[in-house]
Design a protein around this motif. Sequence first.
Motif: not given
Lengths: 370, 87
Positions: A4, A6-7, A9, A12, A15-16, A223, A227, B6, B67, B70-71, B73, B75-76, B82
């Motif tokens: 949870i 992590e998504f 963050d 991040l 960065q996205l 996140i 994405v 979850p 994750l 993504l970290r 990069h 995906h770029e 992705l």
Amino acid sequence: MKLIDEFRDPALAQQLVESIRGVATRRWTIMEVCGGQTHGLLRHGIDEELRDVVELLHGPGCPVCVTPTTVIDHAIELALRPGVLLTTFGDMLRVPGKHRSLMQAQAEGANIQMVYSPLDAVKLAQELPSTQVVFFAVGFETTAPATAIAVSQAEALDLPNFSVLTAHVRVEPAMEAIAQAEDCRVNGFLAAGHVCTITGYEQYHKLAQRYRMPIVVTGFEPIDLLVGIYRCLQLLEQGSFDVVNAYTRSVRPAGNLAAQEILQQVFVVADQPWRGLGEVPLGGLILASKFRGFDAVDRFALERTTVAVEDECQSGAVMSGRIRPTQCPHFGSRCTPQSPLGAPMVSTEGACSAYYRYSNLVPLNTSPAS
Amino acid sequence: MCLAIPGQIVRWLRRDPPFCEAEIDFLGVRRVCNLSCVPEAQVAEYVIVHAGVAISVMDSAVAHLLLSELRSHEHEVNGAGLGELHE
Ligand code: SF4
């Protein structure tokens, strides 16, 4: 909890945001289908942050908002009958019917109990054998399996005092209705991650090709949302009308087969009136003939709802992306969460309530409060 | 309405559909949920629960892979990676 935090963050996320800016050569218009996504986008200030590269339109994904007034009036009528206990999700309580909401009816003596799950309503029916327990069932394909399981349990237990007043709706026909409108401004869709968890997304390929729009299955955390936007912009920039899954930890291409089987046993697909959007062909789920004995409309001889009565609320224009909530003449004046004219102002997934609640936006680079 | 959260399976209680039930831990709070839609789920796995019903078994491996992509990069560099982990 792991997976949870992590998504959520913030580093991040930032960065996205930069990746998204890097991929866009123009400003695109994307519709997020689900109201839960709308709230996530506004709560974390994502729509503001990305305003220069993407216009986010808010879609029809609020099942509470599209439940016709007449069905809410039916629920109130049942709750006022002696010997009946009406159960429903908390989200439904403050939604205005023609003259009043369930909560207002409760103050006048209507017998209403909020439940967390339709299965709690089945338990209540077991505990209260001399009370007719009705579950007012609303929701998309995400929620319909829970209702289907409740009805199956009631059948297996041979419960004579349990029934459901259903207003279950299907997402895909609503997406199609929006895509095919002549004045549709949507370039791509972020599909609803939890609906696709049940239905899968293979059926979206036809929609994407026909209307030349990429579709990205998207989750709900910051996140996930970023994405989803990134992938959608990337497809748009490539001129691709593909369907991509960006919520892989929950969604499989064919969906949840066990859930689909349960749905097919209990429900059949039917045309359905949607509040604000009118009749949506194949837009709903009704009980299959084998389970009609559990249909509250039949049991209590109610009139079946065939039309969604229009009201002053502009929800149809909001949910199809034609206007923003703040462009509704009633927003914040005649219509507030305390005194709502329409469902989108009170539902936890309503776009108007999201605008009202998150008008003081939290910057994306700070840790979200929830 | 479509909110789903979850939780981790602590133990199975019933295996007969439509009554399949397990005890689920949500950050220390335990609740009994219906598992009729995820009959294959195993103890210690995470399930995504909506309205008292588990709607999927969370694929933690795929989540961690995303994750780390993504970290780094990634995906770029190869953008297509992705979101296609399941396809
Ligand atoms: S602001 Fe109120 S009246 Fe206007 S669309 Fe939203 S809910 Fe309806």
